[in-house]
Design a protein around this motif. Structure first.
Motif, PDB file in Angstrom:
ATOM      1  N   GLU A 285       0.832  -1.208   0.000  1.00  0.00           N
ATOM      2  CA  GLU A 285       0.000   0.000   0.000  1.00  0.00           C
ATOM      3  C   GLU A 285       0.863   1.253   0.000  1.00  0.00           C
ATOM      4  O   GLU A 285       0.492   2.274  -0.573  1.00  0.00           O
ATOM      5  CB  GLU A 285      -0.938  -0.003   1.206  1.00  0.00           C
ATOM      6  CG  GLU A 285      -2.046  -1.042   1.136  1.00  0.00           C
ATOM      7  CD  GLU A 285      -3.025  -0.775  -0.007  1.00  0.00           C
ATOM      8  OE1 GLU A 285      -3.268   0.421  -0.319  1.00  0.00           O
ATOM      9  OE2 GLU A 285      -3.526  -1.747  -0.604  1.00  0.00           O
ATOM     10  N   PRO A 289       2.320   1.097  -7.058  1.00  0.00           N
ATOM     11  CA  PRO A 289       1.362   1.956  -7.764  1.00  0.00           C
ATOM     12  C   PRO A 289      -0.053   1.374  -7.724  1.00  0.00           C
ATOM     13  O   PRO A 289      -0.234   0.157  -7.572  1.00  0.00           O
ATOM     14  CB  PRO A 289       1.895   1.967  -9.202  1.00  0.00           C
ATOM     15  CG  PRO A 289       3.295   1.474  -9.126  1.00  0.00           C
ATOM     16  CD  PRO A 289       3.348   0.546  -7.953  1.00  0.00           C
ATOM     17  N   LYS A 290      -1.028   2.251  -7.850  1.00  0.00           N
ATOM     18  CA  LYS A 290      -2.410   1.785  -7.914  1.00  0.00           C
ATOM     19  C   LYS A 290      -2.585   0.860  -9.119  1.00  0.00           C
ATOM     20  O   LYS A 290      -1.996   1.064 -10.173  1.00  0.00           O
ATOM     21  CB  LYS A 290      -3.362   2.979  -8.032  1.00  0.00           C
ATOM     22  CG  LYS A 290      -3.445   3.815  -6.777  1.00  0.00           C
ATOM     23  CD  LYS A 290      -4.457   4.951  -6.945  1.00  0.00           C
ATOM     24  CE  LYS A 290      -4.552   5.790  -5.674  1.00  0.00           C
ATOM     25  NZ  LYS A 290      -5.506   6.911  -5.824  1.00  0.00           N
ATOM     26  N   GLY A 291      -3.391  -0.165  -8.921  1.00  0.00           N
ATOM     27  CA  GLY A 291      -3.617  -1.136  -9.976  1.00  0.00           C
ATOM     28  C   GLY A 291      -2.671  -2.313  -9.937  1.00  0.00           C
ATOM     29  O   GLY A 291      -2.818  -3.252 -10.721  1.00  0.00           O
ATOM     30  N   THR A 292      -1.672  -2.269  -9.028  1.00  0.00           N
ATOM     31  CA  THR A 292      -0.694  -3.359  -8.956  1.00  0.00           C
ATOM     32  C   THR A 292      -0.666  -4.021  -7.578  1.00  0.00           C
ATOM     33  O   THR A 292       0.176  -4.889  -7.344  1.00  0.00           O
ATOM     34  CB  THR A 292       0.722  -2.843  -9.263  1.00  0.00           C
ATOM     35  OG1 THR A 292       1.162  -1.985  -8.197  1.00  0.00           O
ATOM     36  CG2 THR A 292       0.762  -2.078 -10.576  1.00  0.00           C
ATOM     37  N   ARG A 293      -1.530  -3.628  -6.691  1.00  0.00           N
ATOM     38  CA  ARG A 293      -1.407  -4.044  -5.294  1.00  0.00           C
ATOM     39  C   ARG A 293      -2.153  -5.322  -4.948  1.00  0.00           C
ATOM     40  O   ARG A 293      -1.923  -5.900  -3.894  1.00  0.00           O
ATOM     41  CB  ARG A 293      -1.916  -2.922  -4.370  1.00  0.00           C
ATOM     42  CG  ARG A 293      -1.155  -1.633  -4.527  1.00  0.00           C
ATOM     43  CD  ARG A 293      -1.849  -0.482  -3.821  1.00  0.00           C
ATOM     44  NE  ARG A 293      -1.154   0.783  -4.027  1.00  0.00           N
ATOM     45  CZ  ARG A 293      -1.664   1.973  -3.754  1.00  0.00           C
ATOM     46  NH1 ARG A 293      -2.894   2.059  -3.243  1.00  0.00           N
ATOM     47  NH2 ARG A 293      -0.979   3.067  -3.976  1.00  0.00           N
ATOM     48  N   ASP A 294      -3.036  -5.765  -5.828  1.00  0.00           N
ATOM     49  CA  ASP A 294      -3.954  -6.836  -5.435  1.00  0.00           C
ATOM     50  C   ASP A 294      -3.459  -8.233  -5.740  1.00  0.00           C
ATOM     51  O   ASP A 294      -3.992  -9.205  -5.219  1.00  0.00           O
ATOM     52  CB  ASP A 294      -5.309  -6.630  -6.118  1.00  0.00           C
ATOM     53  CG  ASP A 294      -6.022  -5.395  -5.611  1.00  0.00           C
ATOM     54  OD1 ASP A 294      -5.749  -4.990  -4.467  1.00  0.00           O
ATOM     55  OD2 ASP A 294      -6.825  -4.823  -6.362  1.00  0.00           O
ATOM     56  N   ASN A 383      -0.505   4.861 -17.175  1.00  0.00           N
ATOM     57  CA  ASN A 383      -1.822   4.607 -16.584  1.00  0.00           C
ATOM     58  C   ASN A 383      -2.657   3.679 -17.467  1.00  0.00           C
ATOM     59  O   ASN A 383      -3.869   3.884 -17.654  1.00  0.00           O
ATOM     60  CB  ASN A 383      -2.563   5.933 -16.354  1.00  0.00           C
ATOM     61  CG  ASN A 383      -3.747   5.773 -15.410  1.00  0.00           C
ATOM     62  OD1 ASN A 383      -3.745   4.900 -14.538  1.00  0.00           O
ATOM     63  ND2 ASN A 383      -4.770   6.597 -15.585  1.00  0.00           N
TER      64      ASN A 383
END
Length: 585
Positions: A285, A289-294, A383
């Motif tokens: 977290e 980057p957003k979109g790569t954390r899950d 993005n």
């Protein structure tokens, strides 16, 4: 001593190694060869970590294996290459140590253990530049017969990803795919297919999967076989929860295992090799980057334990330079049982002619034929998460795409599963994936113009050595660009998933963990993904995670055994402001 029968008897050792991936296993093995009393602890019931599910390619410049393969590689060339790739991002001392020790580390493993590699004659570095290599620098693990481990230890080897095996458990090499997919094309194909499948069917009479081990599985099995020969105890299902510090020195660790909590003292030190950041939610977290954390390609058991226990005693943590992780673009879908099937798009489709990638607007954003890390970095910078791979039906039939095999035999099933989107026209495809139809049409038109001329003016696709190597040599004038023809058309969503950490514990050239002021913490080492990447978020070539893991595992063991001495050498890494050292044995 067998850890399976006497796990509770070990309370004091010379060296305690936490984590049984490539780095930790190498450190434990070499330390044992040096006469140290070692114990290797693994949080799960299986060895291998991320290495076991990888291709196993190991990037080590200047080895004797390159000479044996007829493609001699020079450390001086690798140094120039890394200077051009990593440039002024720092970390020169660790890279010099890696270059200095690569050859002796591989030589010793080759001479004294069952860890065997062969240098690839053709496996280019991922970037062009001074000193880049076409062959010799990437080492491939030699195939291993898993039956040599015995049934119990064979079951201890973490299996490859299910998407990468055939018939429920048969490993297949890249050079064997053609024979298995087209066994009737030639007598040679038929013989190869019968040999491979026949061996697998015999294996299944006594094993849950095939014992003909390739790639990362072969490397892990060879390390395990060597550890058993060296009589190194392995404590399975035993993870580190806390470091023991006395008078400013790490003298052991608190371990949690089947027999409960226990304290193991380690007179020479503790080695952290627990797999890196991976599934550590807090660090993901903060840095990712957003979109790569899950989602991560690492085992779910890799939760950043090494980083947590080390920072708790004052260790420094490095953000990894250009990127906190090293990436692969991955497609996925939910199986009928609810599990997630994931396919890393490494080399089999993106570099081939007749495929392009678009962002949410329907426009290209990257050279599709670049390395998996550079492609995913293009997604992050622009993005483009998710991006969509676009192709026509002839591409699918010829090359496949992701989990859709060449010949498109499973295409209908993949469409039904929602893995790939099909449309009769580009306008319909744009509507289905949510991008701008005029933009997508214009993108395909411009791409087809490039296919006719052989020149990709927008992104330079097909200019680099690795682009052309992974393209289709039968296609010209550019082996990476071919026209997208008539429909139906297909789109597949891909997202960056981390294959390894770049961020990690700060360390020095001996693998000693540094505190927040940059001073070594006595008695504490790190290697593998627990140690911040020596390439500072860049990805120079195939196997540039496993190579440093093995070499620094070797260096850690040698230093703990008192066999590495540091002497100033101002010639190493000339042109930098950092003080550099050369290791001497």
């Amino acid at each position: 001593m067998s850890s399976d029968t006497e796990p509770g008897t070990i309370e004091e050792v010379d060296l305690l190694v936490c984590g049984a991936g490539a780095g930790g296993m190498t450190a434990a093995l070499v330390a044992a060869l040096e006469g140290l009393n070692v114990v290797l602890c693994e949080k799960t019931g299986q060895v291998g970590g991320t290495t076991s599910t990888s291709g196993g390619t190991t990037w080590v410049p200047g080895t004797h294996l390159s000479e044996l393969a007829g493609v001699p590689d020079k450390v001086e060339d690798a140094r120039a290459f890394l200077e051009s790739v990593v440039a002024n991002r720092g970390g020169i001392r660790l890279r010099e140590a890696f270059l200095d020790s690569g050859r002796p580390a591989i030589e010793e493993l080759d001479r004294r253990t069952d860890v065997k590699f062969v240098a690839a004659t053709a496996h280019p570095d991922y970037l062009d530049g001074p000193g880049s290599a076409y062959g010799g620098r990437a080492l491939a693990p030699v195939m291993f017969d898993g039956r040599l481990l015995g049934r119990d230890d064979f079951a201890r080897v973490r299996p490859p990803r299910p998407e990468f095996v055939g018939l429920g458990g048969m490993m297949v090499g890249r050079n064997e795919l053609d024979a298995l997919l087209s066994p009737l094309r030639s007598i040679g194909n038929f013989r190869s297919a019968v040999t491979i499948v026949g061996r697998y069917l015999l294996d299944r009479l006594g094993y849950r999967r095939g014992t003909r081990l390739l790639m990362g599985n072969a490397l892990v099995a060879r390390l395990l076989h060597s550890l058993r020969k060296a009589k190194v105890p392995i404590l399975f299902e035993t993870g580190v929860t806390e470091l023991i510090v006395a008078d400013g020195r790490v003298v052991g660790a608190v371990m949690e295992g089947p027999s409960g909590t226990r304290r193991i003292r380690a007179s020479k030190g503790v080695v952290l090799a627990t797999g890196g950041v991976c599934w550590n939610r807090t660090i993901r977290e903060r840095l990712f980057p957003k979109g790569t954390r899950d989602y991560s390609l690492g085992p779910v058991s890799n939760t950043g334990d090494g980083a947590d226990v080390a920072t708790a005693v004052g260790a420094g943590f490095d953000d990894g330079g250009d990127s906190p992780a090293l990436w692969m673009p991955c497609s996925s879908y939910r199986r009928a049982d609810g599990s997630l099937a994931v396919w890393p798009h490494i080399i089999l489709d993106r570099a081939k002619p007749g495929l392009l990638a678009v962002d949410a607007s329907g426009r290209r954003f990257v050279n599709e034929s670049d390395s998996y890390h550079d492609f995913a970095m293009g997604q992050i910078r622009n993005n483009a998460i998710p991006a969509h791979l676009i192709c026509d039906s002839s591409f699918i039939r010829r090359y496949g795409m992701g989990m859709i095999l060449p010949g498109a035999r499973n295409l209908r099933a993949m469409i039904k599963a929602g893995y790939v989107t099909e449309a009769k026209t580009l306008r319909e495809l744009a509507e289905k994936i949510g991008c701008e139809a005029p933009a997508l049409a214009a993108t395909v038109e411009a791409y087809n113009h490039s296919a006719a001329t052989g020149v990709d003016e927008a992104f330079g696709r097909g200019r680099s050595v690795v682009n052309r190597f992974n393209g289709d040599p039968a296609i010209g004038p550019n082996p990476c660009i071919g026209p997208i023809g008539n429909g139906p058309y297909y789109a597949m969503a891909v997202r960056p998933s981390d294959l390894a950490s770049s961020a990690g514990l700060s360390g020095d050239e001996f693998g000693r963990v540094l505190d927040r002021e940059g001073e070594p913490i006595a008695g504490l080492y790190a290697c593998g993904n627990d140690l911040a990447s020596i390439f500072r978020g860049t990805y120079p070539g195939p196997g540039t995670t496993i190579g440093p893991a093995i070499v620094f595992g070797w260096r850690v063991a040698k230093h703990a055994a008192g066999k590495l001495k540091d002497t100033p050498d101002n010639s190493a890494g000339a042109g930098t402001d950092e003080r550099n050292y050369r290791a001497t044995l």
